[in-house]
Design a protein around this motif. Structure first.
Motif, PDB file in Angstrom:
ATOM      1  N   ALA A  91       0.834  -1.201   0.000  1.00  0.00           N
ATOM      2  CA  ALA A  91       0.000   0.000   0.000  1.00  0.00           C
ATOM      3  C   ALA A  91       0.859   1.237   0.000  1.00  0.00           C
ATOM      4  O   ALA A  91       1.910   1.288   0.610  1.00  0.00           O
ATOM      5  CB  ALA A  91      -0.911  -0.001   1.223  1.00  0.00           C
ATOM      6  N   SER A 140      -0.808  -1.738   6.796  1.00  0.00           N
ATOM      7  CA  SER A 140      -1.547  -2.498   5.805  1.00  0.00           C
ATOM      8  C   SER A 140      -0.968  -3.903   5.705  1.00  0.00           C
ATOM      9  O   SER A 140       0.167  -4.159   6.094  1.00  0.00           O
ATOM     10  CB  SER A 140      -1.502  -1.823   4.429  1.00  0.00           C
ATOM     11  OG  SER A 140      -0.191  -1.884   3.893  1.00  0.00           O
ATOM     12  N   ALA A 150      -9.250  -3.417  -0.065  1.00  0.00           N
ATOM     13  CA  ALA A 150      -9.075  -3.178  -1.495  1.00  0.00           C
ATOM     14  C   ALA A 150      -8.722  -4.483  -2.198  1.00  0.00           C
ATOM     15  O   ALA A 150      -8.154  -5.401  -1.603  1.00  0.00           O
ATOM     16  CB  ALA A 150      -7.980  -2.145  -1.751  1.00  0.00           C
ATOM     17  N   THR A 186     -14.265  -1.072   0.371  1.00  0.00           N
ATOM     18  CA  THR A 186     -14.682  -0.373   1.583  1.00  0.00           C
ATOM     19  C   THR A 186     -13.571   0.598   1.923  1.00  0.00           C
ATOM     20  O   THR A 186     -12.553   0.673   1.228  1.00  0.00           O
ATOM     21  CB  THR A 186     -14.916  -1.333   2.775  1.00  0.00           C
ATOM     22  OG1 THR A 186     -13.646  -1.798   3.277  1.00  0.00           O
ATOM     23  CG2 THR A 186     -15.768  -2.523   2.370  1.00  0.00           C
ATOM     24  N   ARG A 187     -13.722   1.331   3.027  1.00  0.00           N
ATOM     25  CA  ARG A 187     -12.673   2.276   3.420  1.00  0.00           C
ATOM     26  C   ARG A 187     -11.386   1.581   3.848  1.00  0.00           C
ATOM     27  O   ARG A 187     -10.337   2.205   3.914  1.00  0.00           O
ATOM     28  CB  ARG A 187     -13.166   3.167   4.565  1.00  0.00           C
ATOM     29  CG  ARG A 187     -14.232   4.159   4.169  1.00  0.00           C
ATOM     30  CD  ARG A 187     -14.622   5.031   5.344  1.00  0.00           C
ATOM     31  NE  ARG A 187     -13.511   5.805   5.847  1.00  0.00           N
ATOM     32  CZ  ARG A 187     -13.119   6.973   5.344  1.00  0.00           C
ATOM     33  NH1 ARG A 187     -13.739   7.488   4.307  1.00  0.00           N
ATOM     34  NH2 ARG A 187     -12.125   7.629   5.886  1.00  0.00           N
ATOM     35  N   ASN A 188     -11.439   0.276   4.119  1.00  0.00           N
ATOM     36  CA  ASN A 188     -10.261  -0.420   4.634  1.00  0.00           C
ATOM     37  C   ASN A 188      -9.903  -1.685   3.881  1.00  0.00           C
ATOM     38  O   ASN A 188      -8.956  -2.375   4.248  1.00  0.00           O
ATOM     39  CB  ASN A 188     -10.468  -0.778   6.120  1.00  0.00           C
ATOM     40  CG  ASN A 188     -10.787   0.429   6.964  1.00  0.00           C
ATOM     41  OD1 ASN A 188     -11.918   0.612   7.391  1.00  0.00           O
ATOM     42  ND2 ASN A 188      -9.803   1.276   7.187  1.00  0.00           N
ATOM     43  N   ARG A 212      -6.119  -6.363   0.076  1.00  0.00           N
ATOM     44  CA  ARG A 212      -5.371  -5.459   0.944  1.00  0.00           C
ATOM     45  C   ARG A 212      -6.253  -4.991   2.095  1.00  0.00           C
ATOM     46  O   ARG A 212      -7.378  -4.530   1.893  1.00  0.00           O
ATOM     47  CB  ARG A 212      -4.869  -4.251   0.154  1.00  0.00           C
ATOM     48  CG  ARG A 212      -4.182  -3.186   1.012  1.00  0.00           C
ATOM     49  CD  ARG A 212      -3.504  -2.150   0.130  1.00  0.00           C
ATOM     50  NE  ARG A 212      -2.518  -2.797  -0.714  1.00  0.00           N
ATOM     51  CZ  ARG A 212      -2.038  -2.263  -1.848  1.00  0.00           C
ATOM     52  NH1 ARG A 212      -2.489  -1.101  -2.268  1.00  0.00           N
ATOM     53  NH2 ARG A 212      -1.126  -2.905  -2.548  1.00  0.00           N
ATOM     54  N   LEU A 258     -12.259   5.850  -5.450  1.00  0.00           N
ATOM     55  CA  LEU A 258     -11.799   4.587  -4.881  1.00  0.00           C
ATOM     56  C   LEU A 258     -11.100   3.700  -5.895  1.00  0.00           C
ATOM     57  O   LEU A 258     -10.875   2.515  -5.641  1.00  0.00           O
ATOM     58  CB  LEU A 258     -12.979   3.831  -4.260  1.00  0.00           C
ATOM     59  CG  LEU A 258     -13.689   4.573  -3.123  1.00  0.00           C
ATOM     60  CD1 LEU A 258     -14.812   3.732  -2.576  1.00  0.00           C
ATOM     61  CD2 LEU A 258     -12.703   4.945  -2.023  1.00  0.00           C
ATOM     62  N   THR A 297      -6.018  -0.869  -8.486  1.00  0.00           N
ATOM     63  CA  THR A 297      -6.423  -1.000  -7.090  1.00  0.00           C
ATOM     64  C   THR A 297      -7.837  -0.442  -6.934  1.00  0.00           C
ATOM     65  O   THR A 297      -8.082   0.716  -7.246  1.00  0.00           O
ATOM     66  CB  THR A 297      -5.464  -0.234  -6.158  1.00  0.00           C
ATOM     67  OG1 THR A 297      -4.126  -0.708  -6.351  1.00  0.00           O
ATOM     68  CG2 THR A 297      -5.860  -0.437  -4.697  1.00  0.00           C
ATOM     69  N   TRP A 311     -10.867   0.042  -4.130  1.00  0.00           N
ATOM     70  CA  TRP A 311     -11.246  -0.014  -2.719  1.00  0.00           C
ATOM     71  C   TRP A 311     -12.736  -0.311  -2.633  1.00  0.00           C
ATOM     72  O   TRP A 311     -13.567   0.478  -3.082  1.00  0.00           O
ATOM     73  CB  TRP A 311     -10.898   1.299  -2.030  1.00  0.00           C
ATOM     74  CG  TRP A 311      -9.424   1.480  -1.898  1.00  0.00           C
ATOM     75  CD1 TRP A 311      -8.579   1.987  -2.844  1.00  0.00           C
ATOM     76  CD2 TRP A 311      -8.618   1.113  -0.779  1.00  0.00           C
ATOM     77  NE1 TRP A 311      -7.285   1.966  -2.365  1.00  0.00           N
ATOM     78  CE2 TRP A 311      -7.283   1.438  -1.107  1.00  0.00           C
ATOM     79  CE3 TRP A 311      -8.900   0.557   0.464  1.00  0.00           C
ATOM     80  CZ2 TRP A 311      -6.224   1.222  -0.234  1.00  0.00           C
ATOM     81  CZ3 TRP A 311      -7.845   0.340   1.348  1.00  0.00           C
ATOM     82  CH2 TRP A 311      -6.537   0.661   0.994  1.00  0.00           C
ATOM     83  N   PRO A 354      -8.340   4.702   4.223  1.00  0.00           N
ATOM     84  CA  PRO A 354      -8.700   4.582   2.820  1.00  0.00           C
ATOM     85  C   PRO A 354      -7.513   4.913   1.939  1.00  0.00           C
ATOM     86  O   PRO A 354      -6.450   5.308   2.434  1.00  0.00           O
ATOM     87  CB  PRO A 354      -9.827   5.605   2.654  1.00  0.00           C
ATOM     88  CG  PRO A 354      -9.573   6.599   3.725  1.00  0.00           C
ATOM     89  CD  PRO A 354      -9.018   5.814   4.878  1.00  0.00           C
ATOM     90  N   PRO A 355      -7.636   4.764   0.628  1.00  0.00           N
ATOM     91  CA  PRO A 355      -6.503   5.017  -0.261  1.00  0.00           C
ATOM     92  C   PRO A 355      -5.991   6.443  -0.138  1.00  0.00           C
ATOM     93  O   PRO A 355      -6.737   7.365   0.182  1.00  0.00           O
ATOM     94  CB  PRO A 355      -7.094   4.772  -1.664  1.00  0.00           C
ATOM     95  CG  PRO A 355      -8.557   4.940  -1.481  1.00  0.00           C
ATOM     96  CD  PRO A 355      -8.854   4.431  -0.101  1.00  0.00           C
TER      97      PRO A 355
END
Length: 363
Positions: free
Chosen positions: A3, A17, A215, A211-213, A242, A180, A207, A209, A247-248
């Motif tokens: 990440a 990550s 990917a 959700t916020r966490n 990941r 995202l 990549t 995402w 978030p990203p």
């Protein structure tokens, strides 16, 4: 694949990550193999230094295992005009079967950077200790980068001397991100090395995402042998999940390897700045910017993502945002220019040699 998580200006950050990857890998001179990789990473960013720790643990379909652990750090000098110095150090150990290799290196870089483009020059030395004794190498590198909206690109050249071998690697890296989704591509070529291996390479990575966490990361490409690390080149196709603590990154990934300080801009970039709470947890921000074609705001409440204001009557621009009570860090820019402090509020230095506004919401 790891990440890339960037620190937001004005605050320290810890990023953690872990990637779980299933891949098909074809190392140069070996048969193709399936492999499962676990890649945990942690990064600490402070105003004048950053430290990254990363491990890669590989489980091959043959039953063999490999491990690589590295710790790397950078220390930055205070910015002067658009110049900033960087000192780097890294050390690590890797193991495959009964072979263990240790390595360490130090280096320095000088960056000249603006809000949209910059360049750097650097040098470094590395020592690798393995079954054949110590091998020392020296590198000189340079490159340039630019940003335009959500697109970022960099070009680089790295010259390496190791024993009686001299070679030059040239590379191009591009990245585009939107909300995202993030797409990146790399292309490179080598000249001067007669030991074999790939003379040209490239890769693409996507990549997404979900959700916020969490990917999903997909990648395909090839990479060259790293003679200084005694590792072969190869080709791969990989799919990863990941897990990350945030978030990203909403600022481009070039900030990870190319530091770009912004010169202080304390003078107001708009004529007026008006803040009015609406009583429902939102705040209406209104500015007057004569001659503006676009006005953007960014702050800790947007994760430092640029958000466009809406044109009102005459020279006025406004936006309604949810803002909790307390002190927020904020900057404004007009027509894509340099970020500046809104008038009528306090200012403080950020972590990158620039200045950020202090917006207090009391009710």
């Amino acid at each position: 694949m790891t990440a890339l998580l960037c620190a937001a200006p004005g605050r320290a950050q810890v990023s953690v990550s872990t990637d779980a990857t299933a891949a098909s890998v074809h190392y140069d001179g070996f048969l193709r193999s399936g492999v499962v990789l676990l890649t945990p990473m942690a990064r600490i960013d402070r105003p004048r230094f950053s430290i990254t720790g990363r491990g890669t643990f590989s489980f091959f379909e043959s039953g063999n295992r490999a491990a690589d652990v590295v710790l790397a750090g950078s220390a930055y000098t205070p910015a002067w005009e658009r110049w900033q110095g960087e000192l780097t150090a890294d050390a690590g150990v890797s193991r495959y079967l009964n072979n263990r290799t240790g390595y360490g290196g130090i280096g320095a870089r000088l960056h000249h950077s603006g809000p949209r483009a910059g360049f750097w020059l650097g040098t470094s030395g590395t020592s690798v200790t393995g079954g054949t004794g110590a091998i020392r190498s020296f590198r000189g590198d340079g490159g340039a980068w630019l940003r335009h909206g959500t697109f970022a690109a960099s070009i680089s050249a790295i010259g390496t001397t190791i024993r009686d071998i001299d070679y030059l690697d040239g590379g191009l890296h591009m990245r585009w991100s939107r909300e995202l989704l993030e797409l990146s591509a790399t292309a490179g070529a080598r000249t001067g090395d007669e030991t074999g291996g790939a003379r040209a390479w490239g890769d693409v990575t996507a990549t997404a995402w979900i959700t916020r966490n969490i990917a999903i990361v997909a990648g395909h490409g090839a990479y060259p042998a790293d003679i200084t690390q005694l590792s072969p080149g190869g080709r791969y196709t990989a799919l990863s999940i990941r897990l990350a603590t945030r978030p990203p990154a909403l600022r481009d990934a070039l900030a990870r390897s190319v530091r770009y300080p912004t010169s202080p801009l304390v003078r107001p970039v708009v004529a007026t700045f008006d803040v009015r709470p609406n009583g429902d947890g939102t705040v209406r921000l209104r500015v007057r910017a004569p001659g503006a074609a676009e006005v953007d705001i960014a702050g800790d409440f947007t994760d430092w993502e640029a958000v466009s204001l809406v044109r009102g009557r005459g020279d006025s621009w406004e936006i309604v945002l949810p803002l909790a009570r307390g002190t927020h860090r904020v900057n404004i820019r007009v027509n894509g220019g340099e970020w500046g402090v809104p008038p009528g509020i306090g200012a403080a230095p950020d972590d990158f040699g620039g200045v950020v506004g202090l917006l207090v919401i009391s009710g």
